[in-house]
Design a protein around this motif. Structure first.
Motif, short mmCIF file in Angstrom:
data_model
loop_
_atom_site.label_atom_id
_atom_site.label_comp_id
_atom_site.label_asym_id
_atom_site.label_seq_id
_atom_site.Cartn_x
_atom_site.Cartn_y
_atom_site.Cartn_z
N UNK A 14 0.84 -1.20 0.00
CA UNK A 14 0.00 0.00 0.00
C UNK A 14 0.88 1.26 0.00
N UNK A 15 1.92 1.26 0.82
CA UNK A 15 2.83 2.40 0.87
C UNK A 15 3.57 2.56 -0.45
N UNK A 16 3.98 1.45 -1.06
CA UNK A 16 4.65 1.51 -2.36
C UNK A 16 3.71 2.12 -3.40
N UNK A 17 2.49 1.64 -3.45
CA UNK A 17 1.51 2.14 -4.43
C UNK A 17 1.21 3.62 -4.23
N UNK A 18 1.27 4.10 -3.00
CA UNK A 18 1.02 5.51 -2.74
C UNK A 18 2.17 6.40 -3.22
N UNK A 19 3.35 5.83 -3.40
CA UNK A 19 4.53 6.61 -3.75
C UNK A 19 5.03 6.39 -5.17
N UNK A 20 4.64 5.31 -5.80
CA UNK A 20 5.12 4.99 -7.14
C UNK A 20 3.92 4.74 -8.05
N UNK A 21 4.13 4.86 -9.32
CA UNK A 21 3.03 4.76 -10.28
C UNK A 21 2.63 3.33 -10.60
N UNK A 22 3.58 2.39 -10.59
CA UNK A 22 3.27 1.07 -11.13
C UNK A 22 4.07 0.00 -10.39
N UNK A 23 3.44 -1.12 -10.16
CA UNK A 23 4.13 -2.32 -9.72
C UNK A 23 3.33 -3.53 -10.15
N UNK A 24 4.04 -4.53 -10.60
CA UNK A 24 3.42 -5.82 -10.97
C UNK A 24 4.31 -6.88 -10.34
N UNK A 25 3.72 -7.74 -9.53
CA UNK A 25 4.46 -8.81 -8.86
C UNK A 25 3.97 -10.13 -9.42
N UNK A 26 4.90 -10.94 -9.91
CA UNK A 26 4.57 -12.22 -10.53
C UNK A 26 5.32 -13.32 -9.80
N UNK A 27 4.60 -14.35 -9.40
CA UNK A 27 5.24 -15.50 -8.76
C UNK A 27 6.13 -16.22 -9.76
N UNK A 28 7.28 -16.66 -9.29
CA UNK A 28 8.20 -17.43 -10.13
C UNK A 28 7.58 -18.79 -10.44
N UNK A 29 7.97 -19.37 -11.54
CA UNK A 29 7.46 -20.67 -11.95
C UNK A 29 7.92 -21.79 -11.03
N UNK A 30 8.97 -21.53 -10.28
CA UNK A 30 9.54 -22.54 -9.39
C UNK A 30 9.95 -21.87 -8.08
N UNK A 31 9.99 -22.62 -7.01
CA UNK A 31 10.42 -22.07 -5.74
C UNK A 31 9.43 -21.08 -5.15
N UNK A 32 9.94 -20.26 -4.24
CA UNK A 32 9.10 -19.32 -3.52
C UNK A 32 9.31 -17.87 -3.96
N UNK A 33 9.98 -17.67 -5.10
CA UNK A 33 10.37 -16.33 -5.52
C UNK A 33 9.30 -15.54 -6.25
#
Length: 79
Positions: A14-33
């Motif tokens: 929420x804090x990131x979105x209030x300060x920056x215009x864009x973010x997209x977080x995508x789970x890695x195909x493997x592991x926990x990344x």
């Protein structure tokens, strides 16, 4: 991303979105990344900004990005 993971990063995201215009977080195909994209262009090209190897790292990265934009990350002073 699981509901538990979403809950963990909720405040820093929420804090990131209030300060920056864009973010997209995508789970890695493997592991926990997670892959973090900070612009639509980077997302479309597949050029991620940051790879976070687990949810705690992602949460810390979000926090650090907000601190850095507000210049709260300064030099440490000796007491």
């Amino acid at each position: 991303m699981t509901n538990k993971e979403k809950e963990l990063i909720k405040d820093n995201l929420r804090a990131y979105n209030a300060n920056f215009k864009y973010i997209k977080i995508v789970s890695a195909d493997y592991g926990d990344g997670f892959y973090v994209f900070t612009s639509e262009e980077r997302f479309k090209s597949g050029s991620w900004t940051q790879y976070c190897y687990n949810i705690d790292y992602l949460n810390g990265w979000l926090y650090g990005a907000v601190q850095a934009i507000h210049k709260r990350c300064g030099e440490r002073k000796e007491l």
